[in-house]
Design a protein around this motif. Structure first.
Motif, PDB file in Angstrom:
ATOM      1  N   ALA A 454       9.457  22.714  27.498  1.00  0.00           N
ATOM      2  CA  ALA A 454       8.386  22.853  28.447  1.00  0.00           C
ATOM      3  C   ALA A 454       7.458  23.559  27.088  1.00  0.00           C
ATOM      4  O   ALA A 454       6.312  23.678  27.007  1.00  0.00           O
ATOM      5  CB  ALA A 454       8.126  24.551  28.968  1.00  0.00           C
ATOM      6  N   ARG A 455       8.222  23.096  25.888  1.00  0.00           N
ATOM      7  CA  ARG A 455       7.164  23.417  24.392  1.00  0.00           C
ATOM      8  C   ARG A 455       6.732  24.967  24.496  1.00  0.00           C
ATOM      9  O   ARG A 455       5.591  24.606  24.666  1.00  0.00           O
ATOM     10  CB  ARG A 455       6.209  22.392  24.214  1.00  0.00           C
ATOM     11  CG  ARG A 455       7.733  21.273  23.797  1.00  0.00           C
ATOM     12  CD  ARG A 455       6.292  20.217  22.513  1.00  0.00           C
ATOM     13  NE  ARG A 455       7.545  19.353  22.633  1.00  0.00           N
ATOM     14  CZ  ARG A 455       7.028  18.311  23.191  1.00  0.00           C
ATOM     15  NH1 ARG A 455       6.150  17.853  24.765  1.00  0.00           N
ATOM     16  NH2 ARG A 455       8.021  16.653  23.383  1.00  0.00           N
ATOM     17  N   ARG A 456       7.151  26.335  25.221  1.00  0.00           N
ATOM     18  CA  ARG A 456       6.539  27.221  25.690  1.00  0.00           C
ATOM     19  C   ARG A 456       7.518  28.494  24.493  1.00  0.00           C
ATOM     20  O   ARG A 456       8.793  28.495  24.566  1.00  0.00           O
ATOM     21  CB  ARG A 456       6.338  27.739  26.359  1.00  0.00           C
ATOM     22  CG  ARG A 456       4.694  26.461  27.401  1.00  0.00           C
ATOM     23  CD  ARG A 456       3.794  26.644  26.644  1.00  0.00           C
ATOM     24  NE  ARG A 456       2.765  27.664  27.053  1.00  0.00           N
ATOM     25  CZ  ARG A 456       1.821  28.217  26.572  1.00  0.00           C
ATOM     26  NH1 ARG A 456       1.132  27.791  25.456  1.00  0.00           N
ATOM     27  NH2 ARG A 456       1.445  29.283  26.990  1.00  0.00           N
ATOM     28  N   SER A 457       6.736  29.495  24.753  1.00  0.00           N
ATOM     29  CA  SER A 457       7.705  30.719  24.292  1.00  0.00           C
ATOM     30  C   SER A 457       7.712  31.957  25.505  1.00  0.00           C
ATOM     31  O   SER A 457       6.124  31.935  25.835  1.00  0.00           O
ATOM     32  CB  SER A 457       7.863  31.566  22.988  1.00  0.00           C
ATOM     33  OG  SER A 457       8.723  32.274  22.693  1.00  0.00           O
ATOM     34  N   PRO A 458       8.421  33.134  25.990  1.00  0.00           N
ATOM     35  CA  PRO A 458       8.260  34.314  26.867  1.00  0.00           C
ATOM     36  C   PRO A 458       7.270  34.785  25.844  1.00  0.00           C
ATOM     37  O   PRO A 458       6.659  35.909  26.423  1.00  0.00           O
ATOM     38  CB  PRO A 458       9.296  35.032  26.691  1.00  0.00           C
ATOM     39  CG  PRO A 458      10.933  33.912  26.537  1.00  0.00           C
ATOM     40  CD  PRO A 458      10.176  32.379  25.309  1.00  0.00           C
ATOM     41  N   ASP A 459       7.428  34.672  24.400  1.00  0.00           N
ATOM     42  CA  ASP A 459       6.468  35.473  23.665  1.00  0.00           C
ATOM     43  C   ASP A 459       4.721  34.817  23.212  1.00  0.00           C
ATOM     44  O   ASP A 459       4.753  34.184  22.862  1.00  0.00           O
ATOM     45  CB  ASP A 459       7.047  35.581  21.983  1.00  0.00           C
ATOM     46  CG  ASP A 459       6.214  36.672  21.548  1.00  0.00           C
ATOM     47  OD1 ASP A 459       5.763  36.542  21.745  1.00  0.00           O
ATOM     48  OD2 ASP A 459       7.404  37.000  20.044  1.00  0.00           O
TER      49      ASP A 459
END
Ligand code: NAD
Length: 476
Positions: A454-459
């Protein structure tokens, strides 16, 4: 260049002393590289004829600074290349790595013209054009490919413009300044069906390839950890209270800044040392990390993905108010989905070390391998085992000038075959992403998880750092 960098005093004075040796150094490099044997791997002998001008790949160089001294000879050594244009926002000037370096577009144009003049029947050649604005160069319909050797804050804009104009691209590492810019480059390559080589040339180094093959074929057992090292900064830079300087004649400073924020001129902002300033680069973590972490990714077979967790390990930054803003000491830890740990730190010399259940192996960027137990490095790799791609199948020795020229040769062969070269854009992108995420952990001084698909972080602080605003009128 980097090996020489280490031997250089930390901060050579910037002078206007005329260059005594630059041209001689350059011609020596071309001549030495010419000693190498170059056989285009994919082109049947009859296709090129005697490399008639119409069969040559026409190339434009964009960025005529420090690294162009390696890139220009690495292209010119190949007889099926015609370098027809160079471009730099600096007409010609001092202020680069060494005090006696007179670089910029006029220097590069002179190198190219002199190279072809030596081969021309009358000993004269003036056919290489020089541009200030890369858009004029990429608009030329007679240019097949460009070599992009500009600072990192320009890679994506120049590469995407070139690909939209139908050019194939050799682009210096690290691939991009941000993850979003890297994604735009990947999309442009595939949308416009271009050949793209990332200029991380150690994939064309025989020793590095062999080290990665030993790892891939299980000689170290199960890999538990990889250590990567990046060089320390070669310059300290002006501290708090530094004073702006007048812009030198012939240098288009506003164009140099381009998409980056407006800022007062200082020679150490622009020439070569921009790599220590976060507005244009991401420091040695990404600059050298684009090499040593690239070797880690190759050896682990992780091309196309990244670790899933990143953590700062006490990176250090210059005092507030300094001109330089990037980390002075790299220290981050990352973890891949399968549990393998990667630790990236500053050390005197860049290298990559794989640690497995059966042994350890370290390879430096010159291709020298050390292993424990020692015999591991001499292990023969059988015909039915994993063999990684070779830029030049005939090459066995690790000679830096050959590594650069072979990496370019591999690009030229790909331009002809329309196949991906050894370091396609996706590979350059995953390595750059690893380094950029490690740098984010250092800047944020924390640990975060990352989803490479997804190329995302929960941060959300991490997600905000995936792109940067561009100064008008520049847009990607
Ligand atoms: N592969 C390697 O081992 C290696 C080694 C050194 C540098 N590099 C890479 O090469 C690139 C250039 O680094 P360098 O050390 O030569 O920097 P440099 O500052 O010495 O040279 C960059 C040149 O680009 C010019 N420039 C800037 N913006 C421009 C634009 N929009 N259009 C045209 N010219 C522009 C500058 O005026 C300068 O002359 C960087 O991406 C760097 O990471 C790679």
């Amino acid at each position: 260049m980097h090996a020489r960098n280490r031997a250089t005093p930390r901060r050579p004075a910037i002078t206007t002393r005329p260059a005594a040796t630059t041209r001689r150094r350059f011609l020596k490099t071309v001549a030495a590289a010419a000693g190498a044997c170059y056989a285009p791997a994919f082109v049947p002998a009859g296709v090129l004829g005697a490399n008639a001008p119409s069969n040559r790949i026409t190339v434009g160089l964009i960025g005529c600074g420090h690294q162009s001294q390696r890139i220009v000879p690495s292209f010119l050594v190949h007889d099926d290349v015609q370098m027809v244009a160079v471009c730099d926002v600096n007409r010609q000037g001092y202020g680069y790595y060494y005090p006696d370096q007179l670089l910029g577009r006029e220097t590069a144009r002179r190198w190219v013209n002199e190279h072809y003049a030596e081969k021309a029947p009358g000993g004269k050649f003036q056919g290489c054009d020089a541009y200030n604005d890369f858009r004029e160069l990429v608009a030329r319909r007679d240019i097949d490919a460009v070599a992009i050797v500009v600072p990192d804050h320009w890679h994506a804009l120049v590469a995407v413009a070139a690909m939209r104009a139908g050019k194939d691209v050799y682009c210096e590492k690290p691939l991009a300044l941000t993850i979003r810019q890297g994604r735009c480059m990947v999309e442009a390559v595939r949308e416009h069906k271009r050949v793209f080589q990332t200029g991380a040339q150690f994939r064309s180094c025989p020793g590095v390839r062999r080290a990665c093959e030993l790892v891939r074929n299980g000689r170290l057992g199960e890999i538990r950890r990889v250590r990567t090292w990046v060089d320390a900064n070669s310059f300290e830079g002006p501290g708090p209270g530094w004073k702006p300087m007048p812009v030198p004649d012939g240098f288009d400073y506003d164009f140099w800044l381009g998409p980056a924020p407006e800022a007062p001129y200082h020679v150490e902002r622009c020439f070569h040392r921009w790599r220590y300033i976060l507005d244009y680069s991401n420091g040695q973590t990404v600059n050298f990390g684009a090499h040593t972490n690239d070797v880690a990714q190759w050896g682990l077979g992780m091309d196309g993905t990244t670790p899933v967790e990143f953590e700062d390990m006490g990176a250090e930054f210059p005092p507030k108010g300094s001109l330089f803003t990037a980390a002075t000491k790299t220290a981050f830890r990352a973890r891949y989905a399968g549990g393998v740990e990667l630790i990236c730190e500053t050390r005197k010399s860049s290298a990559t070390k794989f640690e497995g259940t059966e042994g350890r192996l370290e390879v430096n960027l010159g291709g020298s391998i050390k292993s424990f137990p020692e015999h591991l490095k001499d292990s023969v790799i059988g015909a039915d085992e994993i063999h990684l791609p070779r830029s030049n199948p005939a090459r066995e020795e690790n000679v830096r000038k050959h590594i650069d020229a072979d990496h370019v040769r591999n690009f030229l062969d790909a331009v002809k075959s329309r196949q991906d070269p050894i370091e396609p854009v996706e590979v350059g992108f995953s390595t750059a992403s690893l380094c950029l995420l490690g740098n984010m952990a250092q800047i944020l001084k924390r640990k975060f998880t990352w989803d490479p698909v997804a190329r995302r972080s929960p941060d959300e602080d991490v997600n905000r750092m995936l792109s940067r605003p561009m100064r008008q009128p520049w847009v990607l």
